[in-house]
Structures are given as C-alpha cells and as structure tokens.
Motif scaffolding. Structure first.
Motif, PDB file in Angstrom:
ATOM      1  N   LEU A 144       0.822  -1.209   0.000  1.00  0.00           N
ATOM      2  CA  LEU A 144       0.000   0.000   0.000  1.00  0.00           C
ATOM      3  C   LEU A 144       0.858   1.262   0.000  1.00  0.00           C
ATOM      4  CD1 LEU A 144      -2.804  -1.063   2.527  1.00  0.00           C
ATOM      5  CD2 LEU A 144      -3.027  -0.760   0.062  1.00  0.00           C
ATOM      6  N   VAL A 145       1.935   1.243   0.768  1.00  0.00           N
ATOM      7  CA  VAL A 145       2.817   2.420   0.812  1.00  0.00           C
ATOM      8  C   VAL A 145       3.409   2.690  -0.563  1.00  0.00           C
ATOM      9  CG1 VAL A 145       5.003   3.286   1.725  1.00  0.00           C
ATOM     10  CG2 VAL A 145       3.336   2.252   3.264  1.00  0.00           C
ATOM     11  N   LEU A 146       3.864   1.659  -1.247  1.00  0.00           N
ATOM     12  CA  LEU A 146       4.435   1.846  -2.579  1.00  0.00           C
ATOM     13  C   LEU A 146       3.378   2.294  -3.582  1.00  0.00           C
ATOM     14  CD1 LEU A 146       6.864  -1.210  -2.729  1.00  0.00           C
ATOM     15  CD2 LEU A 146       7.487   1.207  -2.725  1.00  0.00           C
ATOM     16  N   LEU A 147       2.156   1.752  -3.471  1.00  0.00           N
ATOM     17  CA  LEU A 147       1.082   2.170  -4.374  1.00  0.00           C
ATOM     18  C   LEU A 147       0.808   3.660  -4.251  1.00  0.00           C
ATOM     19  CD1 LEU A 147      -1.614  -0.672  -4.149  1.00  0.00           C
ATOM     20  CD2 LEU A 147      -0.418   0.086  -6.198  1.00  0.00           C
ATOM     21  N   LEU A 148       0.826   4.163  -3.012  1.00  0.00           N
ATOM     22  CA  LEU A 148       0.528   5.580  -2.786  1.00  0.00           C
ATOM     23  C   LEU A 148       1.725   6.477  -3.085  1.00  0.00           C
ATOM     24  CD1 LEU A 148      -1.490   5.274   0.554  1.00  0.00           C
ATOM     25  CD2 LEU A 148      -2.402   5.689  -1.737  1.00  0.00           C
ATOM     26  N   ALA A 149       2.927   6.008  -2.746  1.00  0.00           N
ATOM     27  CA  ALA A 149       4.105   6.884  -2.838  1.00  0.00           C
ATOM     28  C   ALA A 149       4.723   6.913  -4.230  1.00  0.00           C
ATOM     29  CB  ALA A 149       5.155   6.440  -1.817  1.00  0.00           C
ATOM     30  N   TRP A 150       4.648   5.820  -4.961  1.00  0.00           N
ATOM     31  CA  TRP A 150       5.356   5.731  -6.234  1.00  0.00           C
ATOM     32  C   TRP A 150       4.950   6.829  -7.219  1.00  0.00           C
ATOM     33  CZ3 TRP A 150       9.592   3.010  -7.021  1.00  0.00           C
ATOM     34  CH2 TRP A 150      10.066   2.842  -8.323  1.00  0.00           C
ATOM     35  N   ALA A 181       7.686   2.924 -14.684  1.00  0.00           N
ATOM     36  CA  ALA A 181       7.221   1.609 -14.225  1.00  0.00           C
ATOM     37  C   ALA A 181       5.915   1.791 -13.467  1.00  0.00           C
ATOM     38  CB  ALA A 181       8.267   0.961 -13.317  1.00  0.00           C
ATOM     39  N   PRO A 182       4.848   1.045 -13.785  1.00  0.00           N
ATOM     40  CA  PRO A 182       3.550   1.240 -13.132  1.00  0.00           C
ATOM     41  C   PRO A 182       3.593   0.879 -11.652  1.00  0.00           C
ATOM     42  CG  PRO A 182       3.493  -0.672 -14.599  1.00  0.00           C
ATOM     43  CD  PRO A 182       4.795   0.019 -14.841  1.00  0.00           C
ATOM     44  N   ALA A 183       2.901   1.668 -10.860  1.00  0.00           N
ATOM     45  CA  ALA A 183       2.913   1.483  -9.405  1.00  0.00           C
ATOM     46  C   ALA A 183       2.431   0.095  -8.976  1.00  0.00           C
ATOM     47  CB  ALA A 183       2.069   2.576  -8.743  1.00  0.00           C
ATOM     48  N   PRO A 184       1.350  -0.471  -9.549  1.00  0.00           N
ATOM     49  CA  PRO A 184       0.925  -1.815  -9.113  1.00  0.00           C
ATOM     50  C   PRO A 184       2.016  -2.867  -9.287  1.00  0.00           C
ATOM     51  CG  PRO A 184      -0.817  -0.774 -10.378  1.00  0.00           C
ATOM     52  CD  PRO A 184       0.393   0.096 -10.515  1.00  0.00           C
ATOM     53  N   LEU A 185       2.723  -2.806 -10.431  1.00  0.00           N
ATOM     54  CA  LEU A 185       3.784  -3.782 -10.666  1.00  0.00           C
ATOM     55  C   LEU A 185       4.918  -3.599  -9.661  1.00  0.00           C
ATOM     56  CD1 LEU A 185       5.055  -5.995 -12.485  1.00  0.00           C
ATOM     57  CD2 LEU A 185       6.137  -4.141 -13.753  1.00  0.00           C
ATOM     58  N   ALA A 229       5.984  -6.373  -6.971  1.00  0.00           N
ATOM     59  CA  ALA A 229       7.330  -6.920  -7.167  1.00  0.00           C
ATOM     60  C   ALA A 229       8.201  -6.710  -5.936  1.00  0.00           C
ATOM     61  CB  ALA A 229       7.965  -6.267  -8.394  1.00  0.00           C
ATOM     62  N   VAL A 230       8.151  -5.520  -5.345  1.00  0.00           N
ATOM     63  CA  VAL A 230       8.964  -5.247  -4.156  1.00  0.00           C
ATOM     64  C   VAL A 230       8.498  -6.101  -2.980  1.00  0.00           C
ATOM     65  CG1 VAL A 230       9.564  -3.486  -2.455  1.00  0.00           C
ATOM     66  CG2 VAL A 230       9.578  -2.922  -4.892  1.00  0.00           C
ATOM     67  N   ALA A 231       7.176  -6.227  -2.802  1.00  0.00           N
ATOM     68  CA  ALA A 231       6.665  -7.069  -1.714  1.00  0.00           C
ATOM     69  C   ALA A 231       7.080  -8.528  -1.912  1.00  0.00           C
ATOM     70  CB  ALA A 231       5.146  -6.950  -1.641  1.00  0.00           C
ATOM     71  N   THR A 232       7.044  -8.987  -3.168  1.00  0.00           N
ATOM     72  CA  THR A 232       7.443 -10.375  -3.454  1.00  0.00           C
ATOM     73  C   THR A 232       8.924 -10.583  -3.159  1.00  0.00           C
ATOM     74  OG1 THR A 232       5.745 -10.535  -5.166  1.00  0.00           O
ATOM     75  CG2 THR A 232       7.545 -12.124  -5.253  1.00  0.00           C
ATOM     76  N   ALA A 233       9.744  -9.654  -3.624  1.00  0.00           N
ATOM     77  CA  ALA A 233      11.184  -9.776  -3.386  1.00  0.00           C
ATOM     78  C   ALA A 233      11.501  -9.719  -1.899  1.00  0.00           C
ATOM     79  CB  ALA A 233      11.920  -8.665  -4.135  1.00  0.00           C
ATOM     80  N   ALA A 267      -6.957  -1.544  -2.468  1.00  0.00           N
ATOM     81  CA  ALA A 267      -6.740  -0.159  -2.900  1.00  0.00           C
ATOM     82  C   ALA A 267      -7.630   0.178  -4.094  1.00  0.00           C
ATOM     83  CB  ALA A 267      -5.271   0.051  -3.257  1.00  0.00           C
ATOM     84  N   VAL A 268      -7.776  -0.752  -5.031  1.00  0.00           N
ATOM     85  CA  VAL A 268      -8.667  -0.522  -6.169  1.00  0.00           C
ATOM     86  C   VAL A 268     -10.107  -0.350  -5.699  1.00  0.00           C
ATOM     87  CG1 VAL A 268      -9.616  -1.545  -8.272  1.00  0.00           C
ATOM     88  CG2 VAL A 268      -7.171  -1.731  -7.791  1.00  0.00           C
ATOM     89  N   GLY A 269     -10.537  -1.172  -4.738  1.00  0.00           N
ATOM     90  CA  GLY A 269     -11.897  -1.044  -4.207  1.00  0.00           C
ATOM     91  C   GLY A 269     -12.147   0.298  -3.551  1.00  0.00           C
ATOM     92  N   ILE A 270     -11.153   0.781  -2.795  1.00  0.00           N
ATOM     93  CA  ILE A 270     -11.311   2.089  -2.149  1.00  0.00           C
ATOM     94  C   ILE A 270     -11.400   3.193  -3.199  1.00  0.00           C
ATOM     95  CG2 ILE A 270     -10.152   3.766  -0.663  1.00  0.00           C
ATOM     96  CD1 ILE A 270      -8.987   1.392   0.900  1.00  0.00           C
ATOM     97  N   GLN A 271     -10.601   3.083  -4.274  1.00  0.00           N
ATOM     98  CA  GLN A 271     -10.636   4.103  -5.322  1.00  0.00           C
ATOM     99  C   GLN A 271     -11.971   4.127  -6.058  1.00  0.00           C
ATOM    100  OE1 GLN A 271      -7.246   3.095  -7.700  1.00  0.00           O
ATOM    101  NE2 GLN A 271      -5.767   3.930  -6.251  1.00  0.00           N
ATOM    102  N   MET A 272     -12.721   3.040  -6.009  1.00  0.00           N
ATOM    103  CA  MET A 272     -14.029   3.012  -6.676  1.00  0.00           C
ATOM    104  C   MET A 272     -15.050   3.898  -5.960  1.00  0.00           C
ATOM    105  SD  MET A 272     -14.153  -1.051  -7.660  1.00  0.00           S
ATOM    106  CE  MET A 272     -15.775  -1.017  -8.416  1.00  0.00           C
ATOM    107  N   VAL A 273     -14.780   4.243  -4.705  1.00  0.00           N
ATOM    108  CA  VAL A 273     -15.624   5.215  -3.981  1.00  0.00           C
ATOM    109  C   VAL A 273     -15.023   6.584  -4.264  1.00  0.00           C
ATOM    110  CG1 VAL A 273     -16.668   5.824  -1.783  1.00  0.00           C
ATOM    111  CG2 VAL A 273     -16.020   3.456  -2.231  1.00  0.00           C
TER     112      VAL A 273
END
Length: 789
Positions: free
Chosen positions: A198-204, A218-222, A226-230, A376-382
């Motif tokens: 979530l932090v990377l989604l908002l900050a990137w 580079a798109p924020a979702p990717l 990717a960072v969380a996976t690594a 995060a996508v669900g929250i953005q739908m509001v």
C-alpha cells in the motif's frame, strides 16, 4: 508542416470517412489490423505490467482459480481488442464484477459460474444485434457510480481480512462483524507485506524530480507487488502465496446447474454490469481521446457490445472470469500514448506468454500483496469526485440508496433500489411545484418554483385569479419545463388580464424577461424561443410587436428593433458580467485578426463572450509588414497594444472561404487607378507570389487540394500574414521569450467548418502547409479533461 486537427460537425456531408458520434462503420468495411507502431508496442507493455497483478488479485478476491484471471485478461485483450468498437479501451477481469462473481461461485460453484458467463456473453451478442447499446447510457450516473461505490466497499472490507492474515466471509455484514477480532490478532508477516504494498502504491506516483520521472515509467501496481514479493522471498517469510496449478487440470465451463429463476437472474446481473461498465468506459475513453491533436474515430457502442459478448463466451468456455472494459487499464493505455487497437491486442498476447512461461515467478507473489492491491482498487471506486457531482445535481439520495443496497443486499437488488428511488425523485421534482403570490409597491408577484405541468394548473389558476384586474403583474418562472396545459392556462390568463388594462411580464428567476412566441412568427403555440447572449443569427428576433407591419423594413428599423431586443432579453443576462469588465478593464488572452466579412461572427466561431478576444478586422485579414504601412498604422498599433499593453498569449490570423478581398487580389491587373482598396490590397501581394512560386507545393486542407485558386489563395494568405506578424518587433520579442504563440485558422462558411494550422516554420516550410479540421468534442463548450469512471 505541422498538421491541425479536425472538427467534426454533426451530420457533416463533407467528412465521409468520419462517422457520426457512436455510429457504426460504413457497411462493407471490415476492421483492419494496422501496422504496429512504436507507441502501441510501448503502451501494450505498460498495460500488461498493470494487468498481470490486477488479474491475479481480482481472481483471488472472487475465490476463483487464479488462472481464471489470466484467461480473462488474455481473452479481453485479444478478442475485444480485435472485435470491439472502442479500439483504445482495454478489457479484462474487472473489479466491478468481483462481488457478482464471488457470489455466483459461492452459490453455484465454479463450472456453473463459467456457464453463466457464456450465457451472459450470448445475451450481450443479442443486445448488440438489436442495436440497443445507447439505451444503457440512459441509466442515471448516480446509479452507476453508486453501484461501483457499493462494489468497491464490499471488495475493500473483504480484502482487509486477507491483508490482516485472515479469511473473509461471504457477506459484508459478517466481514464487518468479524473485523474487530481480526484486528486484535493480525498476522504480522501478512500485514507487513500488505502495508509495504500500500505504501508503494501511494508513494510511487508522487516521486518528484528527474529521478521520479524515470521511475514513474514503471507502473505502481507492478512495483508494489514486485517489491513485496522480493522482500518476502529474501526475508524468508512464511506466507500464503499464489498457487497456479497445471493448465492440464484447469477447470472449464460445465452445464449450468441450479434453479432456473436463479440462473436467469445471475445471467441478467452479469450482462447488466458487464455491459453498462463497458459502454460507459467507452464513452469516457472518447472524451479523453477527443482532445488529442488527431483523435481516433468515435466508439461504435453496438460493436463494442458485440465484442464484449464474444469475449465473455470465449472466456467462460475456457474457464475465465467475466470480461468488461476496465478503467485502470484503459487509462494506462491512453497515458502511454496508444494509437490503435494493436496495443490492446498485444497486451493480451503478453498475458498469454506470461501465463505459459512465468509460472515459477508468479508463484512467488504473496497473497497479502495481491489483497492489498485489490483493496486499494476497491477504495478508489468510492470516488469523491462522483460524490461531489451527484451532490451538485441533487441526486445524493439515489447514490446513497444504490450504494447501501449493493453493500447489504447485492448488486442486482441495489441497482433495482437505485432505479426505483431515481424514478421517485424525478416524479417528485415533476409534481412538486410551489406557487406563491404577494404584492410589493403596487406590483403583484406570482412566483412558480419547480416544473410547471398540468398537475400544478389548479394551483396556478388560483394564484393568478388573486391578482386584481388592471394591475401590473410579474410572473417569475423558476423551472426548465412547461407542458401544453400549463402554457395554455398561463397564456389565456395573460391575454384576458392585458385586455382589461393590466400588464404582465414573464421573467426567469434572475429577473431576465422571457420572450414568448407569437402566431405571426410562424411558431406553434406552446413553443418557446430562448434568447441567449450574443445570439449570432442574422435578423434574429425573439419577439415582434403585434402592431408591427409585415413586409420589407428599412435597415434603420432593424437596427432599432435589434437594440430593443438586446435591452429586453440579453442585457439583463450580461449586465453583471459587463459591469465587472467595466470595473476591472479588459484582459483578453487572444488577439483575433480576421476579415471584415459580415458572415464571420467571431463570438459564434470561438464560443467567446465580452472580454475574451481582442478583435481586429480588416478587408482580407491582412497584416502590413513593418515599414510598409504608408500612413495606415491601425493594424500595427493594434498588434503593439495587444502584445505589450494587454499581454495577450496568442495571436490568431483567421481567413475564410469565398473571401472577396482574395478574389479581387487574384483578378487584379497591373495599372489602373490606385483606389483605396487597391492600395490596401497591395499588402496581399506577397501571398499571391507565395502561391505562384513553383518550388513551393500548394497549401492543402484536411489532406485534400483546395477546391479552386481562390481557396488556395485564402489559405496561403493566412500563412503569409503569419510571416508578416513575426516581422513585427514586439511580436518577435514576445515569441523569443516564450510568452506568445501564433496560430493560423481558416473558416469554411458554407460548411460551418473550422480548420487550424497548428504551427509553421519561422521562415516558411518548403514542404508546404496543411490545414486540418478542429476536433469536435462530446458535449458542448469546454470542460476540464475528463477521467475514466
């Protein structure tokens, strides 16, 4: 020479290759696969990098096999991309379908859900063949936004449990009830990876500076996933991760099993949500692309529905999620500069490659990271923007009821509640009319608040009969609709009251007088003529005194009549704006230099009003070069005043078709009397020489050659006068400082069509010049760049 962009006028017979808004392509034409451009290739990669984690996350949120998200993404790209009517809209598994699909899987199982997807696709094909796509746009935006907000809240609450390391329940109420216990005992590993995502989604997207511009490619979702996976892999965290079973064991669609009425309702719900979301997304894409210099053709909504139906049939058959147009991916496609449908199709091909070759990498992704992404996508739908919009249009009740209905009851039930409330609100507004009568300083005021229909006629009649005979009356109408019964009642009373010596004035809420139709104007009774400020039409009159004789009238009478009409109808509407301009002075942003031809109405062509343009008009829209004015400094003085005193940001030279000055210049012969007109037209001689130069190709208009030599000279003259403008010292100085730009424009009077020259080389361009139509956008007037819903 840079090209200008086309303006598409409604039902234009002069643009055969440009369809009407949302119209099907001409019969006999089949879609072609365009050559792949670099912009399409890069856009497809950008969309793929966003689609990959989102598809897995949406599949996780629905409870479907994770491979189903990849199947839907690939089918959405390849099938809809090839067959759909919105070339730049990207389709795939949509967050708006998450709640519906999850409920179907919970109720009927996965194989039956796939069968329902196939049946919904067949229903979409039927609707597309019936050509009813545009009817979906009749759904109130408050209902659509409320439905998306309800789905977003449902998604966010469910995924919050996975973010905290737990498992969601089947209903929103249960998830909310169990949330305190989940918050009390979170799994630290899952929560940390979700928080990092979530932090990377908002900050990137908010990284600034030169490094930020590079990183944001580079798109924020990717990046977040990717960072969380690594991080999870390097730290050796024990977390539930993506599990993609072998494609050999992938479940395909089966025969639908369950109660018939329940299956019919399920098919209807999937069809409704998929269709409405896709069609509204296509319209939103059109609004964005219409502002491009060279906009693509408008979407064919019926064809888009057919493409979505075909995709759902294929996706359901292959064991994929339902497919619809997706706002997030479409936005990324547009921002990446996609030009044709190839970008959408290529993104689907990349998904196929990833699903076959990247399985070991995908299985390293923690489910908590995907859950955070989908939450995060669900929250953005509001959307707060949507809430402000429905509040401004007094539809917040419809929005709230729809949202709560979707959250508490389900998508179909929530939409049905929203439709019922919307109908009730409309009927209330139509029937609820407040009529008051009061007397002030000897004048009787009858005020009508709301729509004036036959339901309000009895109350209107009672209020009007309280007015004494022979008195002065002001009837103030505050509404946008009056039916025939109400008009007849008001008109009959007005006729009777004025016959008894009284006076009646009809006004709007702001006090401006409303003009009424008269039988001798050739208008049907009940029709209304609404005079608007700066009405452009010749000899336009909203009202004519009954005593006025018919037949030809002297020009002086027309002038006096026009001034009288202005004082009655337009002055009350513009008085406040003109008073402000009188106090503050003029601050125009443009100098508009055009011909004195009476057919060129600058306010009409540019949709401008008082204070917007500093206009200079002369015969032939000529700009004398510096030093050649010979006693006539009026144009040079206007240019200097506009640039150095008013500080205009642009100067436009506008020529037009059938210009008499250009005809005279073309037909002029050497010698003869040096009349004032001939002395003035000598400033156009350079245009004539420019056109006659053999080494310079003729200026073209919308890709075609000019119709004749006169049109060629009209176009060439605009380019030449721009050269003269650059020679003026104040203009050159402002352009060098970046404070001023020059524009060339050509207006075809007979076609009511504007053409722009977006730029010219400083000293001409041997490759010739090109004028193209100015792009017409959806809706009227100007508005901020819209975002996808």
């Amino acid at each position: 020479m840079p090209a200008c962009v086309p303006t598409r006028t409604d039902d234009s017979s002069h643009a055969p290759d440009e369809g009407r808004p949302h119209s099907p392509p001409p019969p006999g034409r089949s879609p072609r696969i365009h050559s792949i451009q670099g912009a399409d290739l890069s856009a497809s990669i950008a969309v793929f990098l966003i689609a990959l984690p989102l598809s897995l996350g949406i599949a996780l949120a629905t409870g479907a096999p994770l491979q189903a998200g990849l199947v839907a993404a690939a089918v959405g790209g390849l099938v809809v991309g090839r067959l759909g009517g919105a070339p730049l809209q990207v389709s795939g598994p949509a967050a708006g379908l998450t709640v519906v699909t999850a409920d179907l899987i919970q109720t009927y199982g996965w194989r039956t859900t796939c069968a329902i997807t196939v049946l919904a696709g067949l229903a979409q094909l039927g609707l597309g063949l019936l050509r009813v796509a545009r009817s979906a746009l009749a759904v109130s935006p408050a209902i659509v936004h409320g439905m998306l907000a309800g789905i977003g809240l449902t998604i966010a609450v469910a995924q919050l449990h996975i973010v905290l390391g737990g498992s969601p329940s089947s209903s929103v109420v249960a998830n909310v009830r169990e949330l305190p216990a989940q918050l009390a005992h979170p799994q630290i590993a899952a929560l940390s990876m979700s928080a990092l995502t979530l932090v990377l989604l908002l900050a990137w997207p908010r990284i600034r500076g030169r490094a930020g511009r590079v990183l944001r490619t580079a798109p924020a979702p990717l990046v977040a996933v990717a960072v969380a996976t690594a991080t999870a892999s390097l730290a050796g965290l024990s977390l539930p991760k993506v599990d993609l079973p072998s494609w050999r064991s992938h479940a395909l669609a089966g025969l639908p099993e369950g109660p018939v009425l329940g299956l019919v309702a399920a098919v209807f719900t999937v069809t409704l949500v998929c269709s409405v979301q896709s069609l509204l997304g296509a319209v939103a894409v059109d609004k964005v692309t219409a502002r491009r210099p060279t906009p693509p053709p408008r979407s064919d909504l019926d064809r888009e529905l057919l493409g979505q139906g075909a995709a759902n049939i294929v996706s359901g058959t292959l064991g994929g999620l339902p497919v619809a147009g997706v706002a997030v991916r479409s936005s990324a496609n547009l921002q990446a500069g996609a030009r044709t449908r190839n970008s959408t199709m290529l993104h689907g091909a990349w998904v196929v490659v990833a699903a076959l070759l990247m399985v070991p990498v995908l299985e390293l992704i923690p489910l908590a990271a995907l859950a955070a992404l989908v939450m995060a996508v669900g929250i953005q739908m509001v959307s707060l923007h949507h809430i402000r919009t429905v509040t401004r249009h007094r539809e917040v009740l419809v929005y709230a009821v729809t949202t709560l209905g979707v959250v508490l009851l389900g998508v179909l039930e929530g939409v049905a509640l929203g439709v019922a409330v919307a109908v009730g609100v409309a009927l209330h507004r139509l029937a609820h009319t407040r009529i008051t009568h009061e007397e002030a300083e000897g004048v009787h005021h009858v005020r009508v608040r709301g729509q004036l229909t036959f339901l309000a006629v009895p109350r209107l009649s009672r209020a009007l009969h309280l007015v004494p005979a022979g008195s002065d009356v002001v009837v103030e109408l505050d509404g946008s609709f009056m039916d025939h019964a109400a008009y007849e009642s008001l008109h009959d009373w007005e006729s009777a009251h004025t016959a008894r010596g009284g006076s009646v004035e009809l006004t709007g809420r702001t006090g401006g007088r409303l003009a009424e139709p008269h039988a001798d104007d050739g208008l049907k009774q009940g029709a209304h003529c609404h005079c608007r400020p700066w009405t452009p039409w010749r000899n336009h009159h909203c009202e004519r005194p009954e005593s006025e004789p018919s037949g030809p009238r002297p020009s002086g009478h027309r002038l006096a009549s026009g001034i009288s009409s202005f004082q009655r109808n337009t002055a009350p509407l513009v008085r406040g704006e003109l008073a402000r301009l009188a106090r503050e002075g003029q601050r125009p942003s443009q100098l508009f230099l055009t011909c004195a031809d009476s057919r060129l109405v600058t306010s009409m062509i540019t949709s401008s009003g008082p204070g917007d343009l500093f206009v200079v008009r002369n015969v032939g829209n000529l700009v004398p070069p510096p030093g050649e004015e010979s006693g006539d400094d009026s144009v040079a003085a206007a240019i200097e005043y506009a640039v150095e005193v008013l500080g205009v940001r642009s100067i436009t030279v506008c020529g037009h078709s059938g210009c008499g000055a250009m005809q005279a210049l073309l037909n002029s012969e050497p010698g003869g009397a040096r009349t004032p007109l001939k002395r003035w037209l000598r400033h156009g001689t350079a245009s004539l020489e420019r056109m006659a130069a053999k080494e310079r190709p003729w200026t073209r208009i919308a890709g075609r050659a000019p119709a004749d030599a006169v049109e060629q000279l009209c176009l060439t003259n605009v380019v030449q006068q721009l050269e003269h403008l650059r020679a003026h010292e104040c203009v050159a100085r402002a352009m060098e400082a970046g404070a001023l730009e020059l524009q060339g424009m050509y207006f075809h009077v007979g076609e009511a069509q504007a053409y722009l020259l977006t730029g010219t080389a400083p000293h001409g361009d041997p490759a010739g010049e090109l004028f193209d139509r100015v792009a017409a956008t959806a809706g009227h007037g100007t508005s901020p760049t819209p975002s996808l819903p």
